[in-house]
Design a protein around this motif. Structure first.
Motif, mmCIF file in Angstrom:
data_model
loop_
_atom_site.group_PDB
_atom_site.id
_atom_site.type_symbol
_atom_site.label_atom_id
_atom_site.label_comp_id
_atom_site.label_asym_id
_atom_site.label_seq_id
_atom_site.Cartn_x
_atom_site.Cartn_y
_atom_site.Cartn_z
ATOM 1 N N GLU A 162 -70.939 -12.897 0.486
ATOM 2 C CA GLU A 162 -69.619 -12.283 0.347
ATOM 3 C C GLU A 162 -69.273 -11.459 1.591
ATOM 4 O O GLU A 162 -68.166 -11.552 2.119
ATOM 5 C CB GLU A 162 -69.571 -11.399 -0.902
ATOM 6 N N GLU A 163 -70.226 -10.664 2.060
ATOM 7 C CA GLU A 163 -69.948 -9.856 3.240
ATOM 8 C C GLU A 163 -69.865 -10.713 4.497
ATOM 9 O O GLU A 163 -69.059 -10.456 5.398
ATOM 10 C CB GLU A 163 -71.000 -8.759 3.421
ATOM 11 N N TYR A 164 -70.687 -11.741 4.562
ATOM 12 C CA TYR A 164 -70.659 -12.660 5.703
ATOM 13 C C TYR A 164 -69.269 -13.266 5.860
ATOM 14 O O TYR A 164 -68.697 -13.305 6.963
ATOM 15 C CB TYR A 164 -71.694 -13.767 5.485
ATOM 16 N N LEU A 165 -68.709 -13.722 4.738
ATOM 17 C CA LEU A 165 -67.375 -14.313 4.791
ATOM 18 C C LEU A 165 -66.327 -13.268 5.162
ATOM 19 O O LEU A 165 -65.372 -13.567 5.886
ATOM 20 C CB LEU A 165 -67.034 -14.957 3.449
ATOM 21 N N GLU A 166 -66.490 -12.047 4.681
ATOM 22 C CA GLU A 166 -65.550 -10.989 5.028
ATOM 23 C C GLU A 166 -65.513 -10.800 6.543
ATOM 24 O O GLU A 166 -64.431 -10.685 7.146
ATOM 25 C CB GLU A 166 -65.933 -9.680 4.342
ATOM 26 N N VAL A 167 -66.681 -10.773 7.178
ATOM 27 C CA VAL A 167 -66.736 -10.635 8.637
ATOM 28 C C VAL A 167 -66.046 -11.818 9.311
ATOM 29 O O VAL A 167 -65.230 -11.652 10.232
ATOM 30 C CB VAL A 167 -68.194 -10.505 9.129
ATOM 31 N N CYS A 168 -66.362 -13.025 8.852
ATOM 32 C CA CYS A 168 -65.755 -14.223 9.452
ATOM 33 C C CYS A 168 -64.245 -14.231 9.275
ATOM 34 O O CYS A 168 -63.498 -14.549 10.208
ATOM 35 C CB CYS A 168 -66.373 -15.484 8.845
ATOM 36 N N TYR A 169 -63.776 -13.893 8.081
ATOM 37 C CA TYR A 169 -62.330 -13.861 7.845
ATOM 38 C C TYR A 169 -61.645 -12.870 8.786
ATOM 39 O O TYR A 169 -60.570 -13.142 9.323
ATOM 40 C CB TYR A 169 -62.031 -13.450 6.397
ATOM 41 N N HIS A 446 -55.710 -16.716 -1.425
ATOM 42 C CA HIS A 446 -57.084 -16.851 -0.937
ATOM 43 C C HIS A 446 -57.477 -15.565 -0.207
ATOM 44 O O HIS A 446 -56.673 -15.001 0.552
ATOM 45 C CB HIS A 446 -57.218 -18.041 0.012
ATOM 46 N N PRO A 447 -58.701 -15.070 -0.405
ATOM 47 C CA PRO A 447 -59.091 -13.782 0.193
ATOM 48 C C PRO A 447 -58.971 -13.733 1.713
ATOM 49 O O PRO A 447 -58.734 -12.665 2.281
ATOM 50 C CB PRO A 447 -60.538 -13.582 -0.270
ATOM 51 N N ALA A 448 -59.086 -14.873 2.389
ATOM 52 C CA ALA A 448 -58.969 -14.865 3.852
ATOM 53 C C ALA A 448 -57.600 -14.385 4.303
ATOM 54 O O ALA A 448 -57.465 -13.761 5.362
ATOM 55 C CB ALA A 448 -59.241 -16.262 4.403
ATOM 56 N N SER A 449 -56.574 -14.679 3.496
ATOM 57 C CA SER A 449 -55.211 -14.317 3.896
ATOM 58 C C SER A 449 -55.005 -12.811 3.905
ATOM 59 O O SER A 449 -54.033 -12.316 4.485
ATOM 60 C CB SER A 449 -54.199 -14.976 2.957
ATOM 61 N N GLY A 450 -55.904 -12.070 3.282
ATOM 62 C CA GLY A 450 -55.757 -10.624 3.221
ATOM 63 C C GLY A 450 -56.214 -9.894 4.462
ATOM 64 O O GLY A 450 -56.114 -8.660 4.527
ATOM 65 N N TYR A 451 -56.711 -10.625 5.461
ATOM 66 C CA TYR A 451 -57.233 -9.973 6.663
ATOM 67 C C TYR A 451 -56.328 -10.202 7.870
ATOM 68 O O TYR A 451 -56.768 -10.102 9.009
ATOM 69 C CB TYR A 451 -58.647 -10.471 6.947
ATOM 70 N N ARG A 452 -55.074 -10.500 7.614
ATOM 71 C CA ARG A 452 -54.153 -10.796 8.718
ATOM 72 C C ARG A 452 -53.365 -9.573 9.180
ATOM 73 O O ARG A 452 -52.471 -9.692 9.987
ATOM 74 C CB ARG A 452 -53.202 -11.916 8.303
ATOM 75 N N ASN A 453 -53.667 -8.410 8.629
ATOM 76 C CA ASN A 453 -52.939 -7.209 9.005
ATOM 77 C C ASN A 453 -53.820 -6.241 9.788
ATOM 78 O O ASN A 453 -53.586 -5.038 9.774
ATOM 79 C CB ASN A 453 -52.392 -6.508 7.757
#
Length: 465
Positions: A162-169, A446-453
């Protein structure tokens, strides 16, 4: 039924892959895995057959559980020797226009900062045709050989994931704004610094303060595949996966798995129909049922039962060498692939499987079922499985390569197209768009879209500071 059937090819940069012993077959070419000619021919064949993609498996580690050593794995080439899958993809992409490539890469053995750059590079070189099969790894030998004391517990690996993906996103989606790169020759500005943001990630497992090293690739985040079949794995897939890979041996098991993942997606607000599911399948084809059966019987003469036991032992973490061939399987906890132990007990609730019978099942095609027949027979079975299980398509493993894939392209695909259940042309765009996405990038929720700000966050922190 007119629902579209999707096909991937399932291969690995090794010998034999899911059919131990069949490298000995006179028509098998899997031993040429180290030659680019094999992979280019395969990619062109699959594109001719309008396959969605080539799904490339991988393991870091060796199958050394059987008898406590690696001898059987080496003797029967049970996924060793095995080469890096990533390096195959740029050449195959250069030789094709539409075929997607699903790369298996373990997040347990590589830091997300360096991995994110490798994937961005690959997405650029393929013009947006790459996917990532997210795995947490299950072989203890892999953990030991990179300096860990042993394999992390099953559910703990998903917490790290989960954290790995957060970093990648954050790196893929938020670090560089869409208009960061301007290539302004007049002003001498290639990239606008104010449009590139450090991600400032500080977590339990990773600290990544800086910026992503790569400019935005066509998809930014690759198409996300996931193959975890445990309860924790299905929850993870429901939250993150766009495509799921299942190795279900029966319709009952497959139907339950697909439903569980769709339910997991719905719980987190995602559209469950946007997750595509592919089941591991091996098809043995002939012009007639009799010809296909003859071919299947021929293949079976080359199966290595010890090689199959080597794979089962590695998948489950249980040394099947300690049991006699006719001993009945008993359910045991394992820190490897939990679902692998349960697989055989769910094929037939009334059957007690012996070690020999399990090895015989795995000998061609691994855990997945084998369809044997004419194009008409196999097409009937595929349509039946899709209707009965809600699966979207199949990852086709080979018995003999490239023969199995060539038969699928030359015999099966035309039959499916004739029935109107298989595409005759590729969709345009990136792999995500070819698979049905509305655009090249992941969309909300999708959770990745939340890291665009991240730009707004960074600017705010600068103002406060």
């Amino acid at each position: 039924m007119t629902r579209e059937i999707r096909l991937n090819a399932f291969d690995m940069n090794c010998v034999g892959h899911q059919s131990p012993g069949l490298w000995r077959h006179p028509r098998d070419k899997s031993w040429t895995y180290k030659d680019l000619d094999y992979w280019v021919h395969l990619a062109k064949t699959l594109e001719r057959g309008k396959f969605d993609g080539l799904f490339i498996a991988d393991v870091l580690g060796v199958y050394d559980v059987l008898n406590g050593n690696v001898d059987a794995a080496l003797r029967h080439s049970a996924q060793v020797p095995v080469n890096d899958p990533l390096q195959l993809i740029p050449t195959m992409a250069y030789e094709t226009e539409h075929l997607g490539f699903g790369l298996t890469a373990s997040l347990s053995f590589e830091h997300p900062y360096t991995f994110a750059r490798r994937i961005s590079t690959l997405d650029h070189l393929t013009k947006g045709r790459v996917g990532w099969n997210i795995v947490t790894s299950y072989l203890n030998s892999g953990a030991l050989n990179i300096g860990q004391t042993g394999q992390t517990q099953h559910d703990d690996r998903y917490a790290l994931a989960e954290e790995y993906l957060e970093v990648c996103y954050k790196l893929w989606e938020g670090s560089w704004e869409d208009d960061a790169v301007i290539r302004d020759r007049e002003k001498g500005i290639f990239t606008r610094p104010e449009k590139v943001h450090p991600i400032r990630h500080s977590g339990t497992h990773f600290n990544v303060p800086g910026i992503h090293l790569s400019e935005p690739s066509p998809q930014r985040t690759p198409v996300l595949y996931q193959a975890g079949a445990s309860s924790r794995g299905k929850d993870f897939a429901g939250a993150h996966a766009e495509c799921i890979f299942v190795a279900a041996p029966s319709k009952a098991v497959l139907k339950r798995y697909v439903a569980n993942v769709r339910e997991a997606a719905e719980r987190v607000g995602r559209n469950p129909r946007e997750i595509l599911s592919f089941n591991l399948q091996t098809v043995i084809l002939g012009e007639t049922d009799a010809e296909a059966q003859r071919k299947f019987n021929e293949y079976r003469q080359y199966v290595s039962l010890e090689g199959a036991q080597t794979l089962i032992s590695g998948w489950t973490g249980i040394d099947f060498g300690q049991f006699s061939p006719d001993e009945v399987l008993r359910h045991r906890y394992t820190n490897a692939v939990q679902s692998a132990v349960e697989t055989f007990t769910t094929i037939d609730p009334d059957k007690e499987w012996t070690v020999r019978e399990m090895a015989d099942w795995v000998g061609i095609g691994g855990f997945g079922p084998v369809f044997v027949g004419s194009p008409q027979t196999v097409a009937d079975l595929m349509q039946e499985w899709i209707e009965d299980t809600d699966v979207d398509g199949f990852n086709l493993a080979y018995a003999v390569t490239p023969e199995s894939f060539e038969d699928a392209v030359d015999l099966l695909v035309p039959e499916l197209q004739k029935r109107g259940v298989y595409k005759t042309e590729y969709r345009t765009g990136t792999l995500r768009e070819k698979l049905g996405g509305s655009g090249p990038r992941l969309a909300a929720p999708h959770p990745a879209s939340g890291y665009r700000n991240l730009g707004e966050t960074t600017s705010a922190s600068r103002r406060v500071g």
